[in-house]
Design an enzyme around this catalytic site. Structure first.
Site, PDB file in Angstrom:
ATOM      1  N   PHE A   1       0.802  -1.235   0.000  1.00  0.00           N
ATOM      2  CA  PHE A   1       0.000   0.000   0.000  1.00  0.00           C
ATOM      3  C   PHE A   1       0.833   1.283   0.000  1.00  0.00           C
ATOM      4  CE2 PHE A   1      -2.182  -2.972   3.145  1.00  0.00           C
ATOM      5  CZ  PHE A   1      -2.699  -3.760   2.131  1.00  0.00           C
ATOM      6  N   CYS A   2       1.964   1.294  -0.681  1.00  0.00           N
ATOM      7  CA  CYS A   2       2.830   2.500  -0.715  1.00  0.00           C
ATOM      8  C   CYS A   2       3.202   2.956   0.700  1.00  0.00           C
ATOM      9  CB  CYS A   2       2.194   3.649  -1.478  1.00  0.00           C
ATOM     10  SG  CYS A   2       1.918   3.279  -3.201  1.00  0.00           S
TER      11      CYS A   2
END
Ligand code: PLP
Length: 453
Positions: A381-382
């Site tokens: 998720f970054c």
């Protein structure tokens, strides 16, 4: 389940300034509707089902009200700040009005600048470029990469949040040299949905004379944000997470650093005058908005802000009911572990990350899509540092929003239970690094195939 951040058994009491501080006049109204709520998607067994979009945290569907407003604007669409034509004047007015709406949406000060950007990443990069020389930046290492990475140089201090996150910040600030300082605070964590104690962290920053930028990318779609109440200096957000997916975001905040900085983008629109010898730049928001502005995006963002602002009570009630249902259901599935940075009972928005013991998150996500018509996110998720620390690898994330229903949540829970007990019905393989059903029979929509894709 609580996370594995060292010392992280926290009692992160709700920050009353972030939660439920909607306008006093906010009355209960029907939930705003979104495009795609009747979208059906194909399954591997040949059936079609209503799409269960549980990936609002990545990009939210378009509000119907935004879509209508964009359609209304399009015949008038023309150049902004550049034409005497009537449509140009209308477009310019719409663009400038959008600034006012965004300013009000985040409760900004009269003197704050409102600069339109592409998204939160763009807004934070802009701010990073506008910092005075030798500014010390303090950022939490669990943050989204957009908040973690734009800051460069020797004066960037990464802090690992613990149960005592205010003390962590206090200690970090005490160690930074005298001079301009900026603290980067996330409103709601994109991995766990947990609400950060923004106002309390801002108070710590103030004691040290530091400024605060609030990353509201994940908070603003779920809760009212008030810059003055929270006492933060800057706020950044993305239209596509706020149900306005037309390519605009915003940076709002103190004008002095922004006016003193060299323009973020250089070109037409940012200049007051250009001669053979010199260039003089605008001082206002145009300084950092060179090029033809995204009037459609700005208008869409403004309409989304207005719509959400009129419905907070309903939005929050809807989401909290679904969040309780989701978290309680996940807690009852063997092998499913929910992730928390602070604690399992920390207040949070409708975002839940979890792992399923013995199952690759990528495969689970592919299975949920192919066999149940559910969209969730998988991976890190970054926010690689946070997800690695919490899981040692990757995770799944289900995120709720205006397009979510109890049926979507129940379908997810049933599908996960089935997976844990029976496994998948079809076989999956890795294709270009992502899991997909072997010989995936699902047809693409006709409008896509008609264009030769
Ligand atoms: N900050 C947070 C907390 C986010 O969740 C995201 C996106 O997921 C971003 C920043 C970056 O937003 P964008 O991709 O719109 O620039």
């Amino acid at each position: 389940m609580t996370l594995a951040i060292p010392h992280a058994r926290v009692s992160n009491t709700p920050d009353p300034r972030v939660q439920h501080t909607g306008p006093a006049s906010s009355t209960k109204r029907p939930l705003p509707s979104v495009a795609g709520s009747r979208l059906t998607v194909p399954l591997v067994d040949g059936r079609r089902v209503q799409y269960a979009n549980l990936d609002h945290a990545a990009s939210a569907p378009c509000l119907d009200e935004v879509q209508d407003a964009v359609n209304e604007l399009l015949p008038w669409y023309a150049s902004v700040h550049r034409g005497a034509g009537f449509a140009s004047q209308v477009s310019t007015k719409i663009y400038e009005q959008a600034r006012t709406v965004v300013r009000e949406f985040v409760g900004a000060r009269r003197t704050d600048e409102v600069i339109f950007t592409r998204n939160t990443t763009d807004a934070l990069n802009l701010l990073a470029r506008a910092l005075p020389a030798n500014t010390s930046v303090i950022v939490f290492d669990t943050d989204h990469h957009a908040a973690l990475l734009p800051w460069r140089g020797p004066n960037v201090h990464r802090v690992t949040p613990t149960a005592q996150v205010e003390r962590d910040l206090d200690e970090a600030l005490a160690k930074t040299p005298v001079g301009p300082r900026l603290v980067v605070v996330t409103g709601a964590a994109n991995v766990t949905g947990e609400l950060w104690p923004v106002a309390r962290l801002a108070a710590v920053a103030r004691r040290h004379g530091a400024r605060v930028v609030l990353d509201a990318a994940q908070l603003a779609p779920h809760r009212p944000v008030d810059v003055r109440e929270l006492d933060v200096d800057y706020v950044v957000l993305s239209g596509h997470k706020l149900y306005a997916p037309f390519g605009a975001g915003a940076l709002v905040g103190r004008a002095d650093w922004l006016r003193a900085a060299y323009p973020y983008l250089v070109g037409g629109g940012a200049t007051r005058q250009v001669t053979e010898r010199a260039v003089s730049w605008h001082l206002g928001p145009e300084r950092h908005e060179a090029g033809s502005p995204n009037v459609v995006g700005a208008h869409a963002l403004a309409v989304a802000c207005q719509t959400l602002g009129q419905h907070w009570d309903t939005i929050i009630a809807h989401e909290e009911a679904l969040l309780d249902r989701l978290r309680a259901g996940l807690a009852g599935i063997p092998g499913v572990r929910q992730l928390s940075i602070f604690s399992d009972d920390a207040p949070r928005v409708g975002v839940v990350s979890f792992t399923v013991e013995g199952h690759d998150p990528g495969l689970v996500a592919a299975y949920l899509s192919a066999e149940h018509g559910i969209g969730v996110r998988d991976g890190a998720f970054c926010a690689h540092i946070a997800v690695h620390r919490l899981t040692g690898g990757r995770a799944l994330r289900a995120s709720l929003g205006l397009g979510s229903t109890a049926e979507h949540v129940d379908r997810l829970l049933t599908a996960l239970r089935d997976l844990v007990i029976h496994g998948t019905d079809v076989r999956y393989e890795l294709v270009d690094g992502r899991f997909a059903p072997v010989d995936d029979p699902r047809p693409l929509p006709p409008f896509l195939t008609a264009r030769g894709q």
